[in-house]
Structures are given as C-alpha cells and as structure tokens.
Design an enzyme around this catalytic site. Sequence first.
Site, PDB file in Angstrom:
ATOM      1  N   GLY A  65       2.267   1.718  -3.534  1.00 32.24           N
ATOM      2  CA  GLY A  65       1.220   2.124  -4.464  1.00 32.24           C
ATOM      3  C   GLY A  65       0.786   3.555  -4.238  1.00 32.24           C
ATOM      4  O   GLY A  65       0.641   4.337  -5.195  1.00 32.24           O
ATOM      5  N   CYS A  76      -2.111 -12.033  -2.358  1.00 36.81           N
ATOM      6  CA  CYS A  76      -2.923 -10.859  -2.038  1.00 36.81           C
ATOM      7  C   CYS A  76      -4.358 -11.277  -1.731  1.00 36.81           C
ATOM      8  O   CYS A  76      -5.149 -10.514  -1.202  1.00 36.81           O
ATOM      9  CB  CYS A  76      -2.890  -9.869  -3.158  1.00 36.81           C
ATOM     10  SG  CYS A  76      -3.170 -10.620  -4.737  1.00 36.81           S
ATOM     11  N   GLU A  93      -2.646  -2.537  -7.235  1.00 39.55           N
ATOM     12  CA  GLU A  93      -3.245  -3.553  -6.376  1.00 39.55           C
ATOM     13  C   GLU A  93      -2.359  -3.600  -5.152  1.00 39.55           C
ATOM     14  O   GLU A  93      -1.180  -3.919  -5.254  1.00 39.55           O
ATOM     15  CB  GLU A  93      -3.299  -4.877  -7.119  1.00 39.55           C
ATOM     16  CG  GLU A  93      -4.178  -5.914  -6.458  1.00 39.55           C
ATOM     17  CD  GLU A  93      -3.339  -6.911  -5.720  1.00 39.55           C
ATOM     18  OE1 GLU A  93      -2.915  -7.881  -6.356  1.00 39.55           O
ATOM     19  OE2 GLU A  93      -3.078  -6.707  -4.512  1.00 39.55           O
ATOM     20  N   ARG A 116       0.844  -1.192   0.000  1.00 45.55           N
ATOM     21  CA  ARG A 116       0.000   0.000   0.000  1.00 45.55           C
ATOM     22  C   ARG A 116       0.885   1.250   0.000  1.00 45.55           C
ATOM     23  O   ARG A 116       0.612   2.204  -0.743  1.00 45.55           O
ATOM     24  CB  ARG A 116      -0.915   0.012   1.231  1.00 45.55           C
ATOM     25  CG  ARG A 116      -1.937   1.120   1.180  1.00 45.55           C
ATOM     26  CD  ARG A 116      -2.811   1.216   2.393  1.00 45.55           C
ATOM     27  NE  ARG A 116      -3.558   0.021   2.684  1.00 45.55           N
ATOM     28  CZ  ARG A 116      -4.543  -0.020   3.598  1.00 45.55           C
ATOM     29  NH1 ARG A 116      -4.855   1.062   4.275  1.00 45.55           N
ATOM     30  NH2 ARG A 116      -5.188  -1.130   3.855  1.00 45.55           N
TER      31      ARG A 116
HETATM   32  N1  LIG Z   1      -1.000  -6.566  -2.799  1.00 45.44           N
HETATM   33  C1  LIG Z   1      -0.196  -7.542  -3.121  1.00 45.44           C
HETATM   34  O1  LIG Z   1      -0.537  -8.442  -3.874  1.00 45.44           O
HETATM   35  C2  LIG Z   1       1.202  -7.514  -2.590  1.00 45.44           C
HETATM   36  C3  LIG Z   1       2.182  -8.233  -3.296  1.00 45.44           C
HETATM   37  C4  LIG Z   1       3.470  -8.176  -2.819  1.00 45.44           C
HETATM   38  C5  LIG Z   1       3.776  -7.443  -1.671  1.00 45.44           C
HETATM   39  N2  LIG Z   1       2.793  -6.774  -1.010  1.00 45.44           N
HETATM   40  C6  LIG Z   1       3.088  -5.984   0.187  1.00 45.44           C
HETATM   41  O2  LIG Z   1       4.273  -5.195  -0.066  1.00 45.44           O
HETATM   42  C7  LIG Z   1       5.226  -5.418   0.961  1.00 45.44           C
HETATM   43  C8  LIG Z   1       6.631  -5.290   0.386  1.00 45.44           C
HETATM   44  O3  LIG Z   1       6.754  -6.196  -0.654  1.00 45.44           O
HETATM   45  P1  LIG Z   1       7.194  -5.751  -2.144  1.00 45.44           P
HETATM   46  O4  LIG Z   1       8.649  -5.464  -2.164  1.00 45.44           O
HETATM   47  O5  LIG Z   1       6.690  -6.718  -3.146  1.00 45.44           O
HETATM   48  O6  LIG Z   1       6.353  -4.445  -2.454  1.00 45.44           O
HETATM   49  P2  LIG Z   1       6.867  -2.940  -2.685  1.00 45.44           P
HETATM   50  O7  LIG Z   1       5.643  -2.128  -2.871  1.00 45.44           O
HETATM   51  O8  LIG Z   1       7.831  -2.560  -1.642  1.00 45.44           O
HETATM   52  O9  LIG Z   1       7.695  -2.965  -4.099  1.00 45.44           O
HETATM   53  C9  LIG Z   1       7.032  -3.272  -5.307  1.00 45.44           C
HETATM   54  C10 LIG Z   1       7.779  -2.556  -6.455  1.00 45.44           C
HETATM   55  O10 LIG Z   1       7.529  -1.149  -6.379  1.00 45.44           O
HETATM   56  C11 LIG Z   1       8.729  -0.413  -6.190  1.00 45.44           C
HETATM   57  N3  LIG Z   1       8.427   0.637  -5.223  1.00 45.44           N
HETATM   58  C12 LIG Z   1       7.894   0.464  -3.998  1.00 45.44           C
HETATM   59  N4  LIG Z   1       7.722   1.652  -3.382  1.00 45.44           N
HETATM   60  C13 LIG Z   1       8.149   2.603  -4.251  1.00 45.44           C
HETATM   61  C14 LIG Z   1       8.235   4.032  -4.214  1.00 45.44           C
HETATM   62  N5  LIG Z   1       7.828   4.726  -3.143  1.00 45.44           N
HETATM   63  N6  LIG Z   1       8.735   4.688  -5.289  1.00 45.44           N
HETATM   64  C15 LIG Z   1       9.144   4.005  -6.376  1.00 45.44           C
HETATM   65  N7  LIG Z   1       9.095   2.660  -6.489  1.00 45.44           N
HETATM   66  C16 LIG Z   1       8.605   1.965  -5.426  1.00 45.44           C
HETATM   67  C17 LIG Z   1       9.730  -1.419  -5.677  1.00 45.44           C
HETATM   68  O11 LIG Z   1      11.053  -1.055  -6.042  1.00 45.44           O
HETATM   69  C18 LIG Z   1       9.296  -2.700  -6.374  1.00 45.44           C
HETATM   70  O12 LIG Z   1       9.846  -2.731  -7.672  1.00 45.44           O
HETATM   71  C19 LIG Z   1       4.899  -6.822   1.458  1.00 45.44           C
HETATM   72  O13 LIG Z   1       5.338  -7.032   2.784  1.00 45.44           O
HETATM   73  C20 LIG Z   1       3.388  -6.845   1.387  1.00 45.44           C
HETATM   74  O14 LIG Z   1       2.848  -6.223   2.528  1.00 45.44           O
HETATM   75  C21 LIG Z   1       1.505  -6.789  -1.459  1.00 45.44           C
HETATM   76  O1  LIG Z   2      -1.066 -12.022  -4.960  1.00 45.17           O
HETATM   77  C1  LIG Z   2      -1.876 -11.522  -5.745  1.00 45.17           C
HETATM   78  C2  LIG Z   2      -2.601 -12.391  -6.746  1.00 45.17           C
HETATM   79  C3  LIG Z   2      -3.233 -13.623  -6.112  1.00 45.17           C
HETATM   80  C4  LIG Z   2      -3.558 -14.629  -7.178  1.00 45.17           C
HETATM   81  O2  LIG Z   2      -3.350 -14.408  -8.346  1.00 45.17           O
HETATM   82  C5  LIG Z   2      -4.144 -15.919  -6.788  1.00 45.17           C
HETATM   83  O3  LIG Z   2      -4.710 -16.016  -5.668  1.00 45.17           O
HETATM   84  O4  LIG Z   2      -4.083 -16.842  -7.653  1.00 45.17           O
END
Ligand SMILES: NC(=O)c1ccc[n+]([C@@H]2O[C@H](COP(=O)([O-])OP(=O)(O)OC[C@H]3O[C@@H](n4cnc5c(N)ncnc54)[C@H](O)[C@@H]3O)[C@@H](O)[C@H]2O)c1
Ligand SMILES: O=CCCC(=O)C(=O)O
Length: 527
Positions: free
Chosen positions: A247, A303, A266, A244
């Site tokens: 994003g 997710c 997402e 979050r």
């Molecule tokens: N919603 C989902 O499906 C989902 C999936 C993976 C991780 N997560 C959450 O995210 C946390 C960290 O995991 P992650 O590394 O996959 O996610 P993240 O949001 O930290 O990173 C995802 C991508 O976005 C980039 N990014 C992140 N913040 C940014 C910013 N402020 N500016 C520019 N680029 C940025 C990162 O470099 C990476 O390439 C997990 O602990 C979990 O809580 C959620």
């Molecule tokens: O993590 C995000 C996507 C989850 C998914 O694609 C699944 O449950 O299959």
Amino acid sequence: MTTLTGEMLIGSSSIRGSDAEFHAVNPATGERMEPAFGGGTRAEVDRACDLAWAAFDAYRETDAESRARFLEAIAQAIIDIGDPLIERAMAESGLPRARLEGERARTAGQLRLFAEVLREGSWPELRFDTPLPDRKPLPRPDLRQRHIAVGPVAVFGASNFPLAFSVAGGDTASALAAGCPVVVKAHPAHPGTSELVGRAVQAAATACGMPEGVFSMLVGTGNQIGTDLVAHRHIKAVGFTGSRRGGLALMGVAAARPEPIPVYAEMSSVNPFILMPGALARRAEAIGKGFVGSLTMGAGQFCTNPGLVLAVGGDGLDAFLAAAADALGGVQPATMLTPGIHAAYTAGLEKLAGNPTVREVGRGCACNGPNQSQAALFVTEAASFLSDPALEEENFGSSSLVVRCPDLATLRTVVEHIEGQLTATIHMEESDTGEVRALLPVLERRVGRILVNGYPTGVEVGHAMVHGGPFPATSDGRTTSVGTLAIRRFLRPVCYQDLPQALLPEALRDGNPLKLWRRVDGMLTRD
Ligand SMILES: NC(=O)c1ccc[n+]([C@@H]2O[C@H](COP(=O)([O-])OP(=O)(O)OC[C@H]3O[C@@H](n4cnc5c(N)ncnc54)[C@H](O)[C@@H]3O)[C@@H](O)[C@H]2O)c1
Ligand SMILES: O=CCCC(=O)C(=O)O
C-alpha cells in the site's frame, strides 16, 4: 461452464499477455494449477486505461436505473457461474467451501446494495443556494452542486477475500456505482477465480449495453504491472487491500505522478481486544473461548483479526488465558493463502516466541501439511510492550499477543501508544462504564469501528459500517472500503453557478424532474 484461458479481459476482448507466464498454486497441496496465465505488459495497461477513459463520460452519465441493473446483472452472473467458481476458489486459496459460498453471497449482496443506493438517489448529495438578486451589498448567484464520478479507478484484488475484496468486490462495486470505470489488477494468488468473475462482469457489461472499457482485468506477477496501472494518467483513484508495504509503495507511485491521485489502501491492523475487569470477573472463560474462534477464523487471515489483547493482570485475566489456551488446544492447523503469507506468518511466530519478554500461553494443534499455520497465543508485560516496537507489529495469521497491564491507567497508556487500527473491541459489564467512558475518546482517535462485547471478525455490509481507520490501518482514515459510504471515495463535488436550465444536469434542474433528495438553502426536501 467457462473454460479458463489464462487471458486478460480488456474491455470486451480477451487478450493473452506477453509478459512472464505464471500459474496458480494450490496452497494445500503445492500443486501447480492449469492454465498458465500470460502476464500483462505496459501495452495492455495502456489499452485498458485508454478504453476506460474513452468510456468515462458516457458511463458516468448513465442513469441510476441503468447502473443499478448493471450491478445486479454482475451479481447474478457471478452466482450463475455456480460450483465451478467455488471449487476453483477453494483450490487457489485453501479456504473451505462454506466460507467461500458465504463470501460469494456477500459479494452479490454488496453489488445489490449499491444498486439500492443508486435507486434511493441521495448519493449525488445535491445542494442548492437559491439566488438572492436583491441582496446587498452583493446579490447571491444561483448555486447548484452535485457529486460526479472522479474517473477510472484501479482496483487491486486482495488475497484473503478472493471474492468479496477482489475482482467484483467492494471497491469495484462502489466505483462502478459512482460512475467510474474500473481496471482491476487481479491478485496473482487466485488468477482462475479472477478470470471466472472477470468474465461474469464483462458479460454483464455487454448484456447491459455499458460502454466498452467500463471494466477490464489485468493479470501479472511482480510489481511492474501494478505500478504502471497506478501511474497511468487516465487512472484517477486506487482501491487496495493488502500489505502495508504494498500500500505504501503504491501511495508513493500515486503521489509522484504529474497529477497525484488518492490511493485508498487498507493495509494493516492488530485490532486491540480490551478486557475490562467487570467482564473478566463475570465471564472470562466464555470470552476466552469466543476470542479463539475469532482469532482462528479464516486461518487468522482477516484484517480484523484480534492480534492484540489488553487487560489488567489478576485472576480474571488468568482465567481468560487458561480458557483461551484450552480452546487453542483443539484448533486444527489451517492452510494459509499463499506460500509467501505462510512464510511471513511462520517468521512472525518465531520472532514472537524468541522474544525474551514474551511467554507462550498456548498453541493449536501442530501442522501436518504444506503452508499450514499453527494458532498461538503469547503474553507480555505492558512495560515490555511499550518499550519494544517489534511487539506492535501485525503477524498476519492466527497468533495474538496479550499485554498484561498493572492497572487501568497503564492500559489507557497502551491504547494511546498503539497506531491507527481498523477496530477496537471492549468486553465490559455495567460496572466498567465509567472507565470505558474515559477510554472512548482515545479509541475514537485510534480506530474506525468500536465494538462492545463482540468479536471484530465478521464485517456487516450495511449503511453504517466503517471498515477503515487512521493510518496505518488505511491510507485515509476518513473513508471506508465496506458499506455504502464507500462510494464517497470515488465521487467529487462540482458547483454550477448561474447556468441556464438547458445546460444543467437533469438532477439539478428546476422542478426536481428525477424526484431526488435535495438540500435547498440548507433544508432537505424531495419536492
Ligand atoms: N490488510 C489486509 O486486509 C491484508 C490482506 C491481505 C494481506 N495482507 C498483508 O499482506 C501480506 C502479503 O499478502 P498479499 O499478497 O495479499 O498482499 P500484497 O500487498 O503483497 O499484494 C496485494 C496486491 O498488490 C500488488 N502489489 C503489492 N505490492 C506492490 C508494489 N510495490 N507495486 C505494485 N503492486 C504491488 C500485488 O501484486 C497484489 O496484486 C500478508 O502477509 C499480510 O501481512 C493484509
Ligand atoms: O480482511 C479484511 C476484511 C475483513 C472482513 O471483511 C471481515 O472481518 O468480515
């Protein structure tokens, strides 16, 4: 087999970034992996985006068959990498072989599905209002509408699906299908997997004669490269799956631009898992066991993970809890994707366990290696949940919180209380129908997908799927990132009023030369 170089893929070139070098880390061993990757700078972001913009008009006007073949060529090129892709992805993500082989098939399937969408032909949503020259008091003009690509799209690879939501995942597939060039910012947790897939996409683009710039892949740690990418004037939309915080930050960058653009992010979801009295009375134990399987799938790093359980207290809920605790006792610890995700999960677990209003129901087997997670289930009372925002927070991983309600009215209050979600699951029997009917309007307002008597993990890639939901599950609850509707995010309508035939796009010309579906004066036709 492709030898990894640690380079970025900018159009048809391979370029080594001059910013900080970084390595992938095997989360199961802590081992630093070769090669070193050269982080990208603003110069590479500019090059990739300038090439994408230069390719845009030519690419968006490629015919549907050519784009379909391009997508299919990408799918085949990914499969043709063979076992080296699976082995690298296993080492970089800690995910098991079977999961990644299934994810590779899903990734290829997504690409091929969008090829079918292009060939089926209704995606431009063609509309016509035929002219009424004699209408009084004013004649109606000749109006024709089609959807065209929005422009180059930035895609952020997700850590938890290193294939299906990454370099050639659903965001890339739907953007390329729409006619949008794609600039991927690879996830720093799996750079080798990203390079292997990126080179497959690059090779397919060349083999299919696509304009240079239709695809680029940037690498880098830290936030600057992603920020520069989203801020670039030639980027017209963003696809993101991640935290979050990440994003929201990128949404802020996009909104602050001279030309703001949409970020389809997402971000987070606890996916309420609702147990109705009739279901608990008949099959509490079976649901408890099935729930633990969903909770611990992929070390809980989906997710769609069921992070919140809602039920009315009583013998049925007690039986569910006992069965879940028993099933948890057999769950082995699992390696999480990155040290950062592991640290966040561990901290979340400690925060839950330390909350005085929360009681532990059961735990999985204890950890015995680096970056491992222990599954866990907790319970609290509805009154505590409703008064403590900390209990609503997603803990990304294999932990879940059961909210025990005194009655169904309170359960409805809890559903009204929670934020936007990707999914809600209801376990019910026929005797629960009346109460579930009362819940549905609330759930429709809260989630993107409602399931009955199933489990939220495991998203079907199809035409009717919605993998989305109201904020903060995603940034725009009108869209989905999985399924064929995902293409809509990267299209925009254009109306052509009184254009001569020779200037009209072929899809809009008289006689329907491409034999596409059209809505003419409100009626669908293919004539
Ligand atoms: N919603 C989902 O499906 C989902 C999936 C993976 C991780 N997560 C959450 O995210 C946390 C960290 O995991 P992650 O590394 O996959 O996610 P993240 O949001 O930290 O990173 C995802 C991508 O976005 C980039 N990014 C992140 N913040 C940014 C910013 N402020 N500016 C520019 N680029 C940025 C990162 O470099 C990476 O390439 C997990 O602990 C979990 O809580 C959620
Ligand atoms: O993590 C995000 C996507 C989850 C998914 O694609 C699944 O449950 O299959």
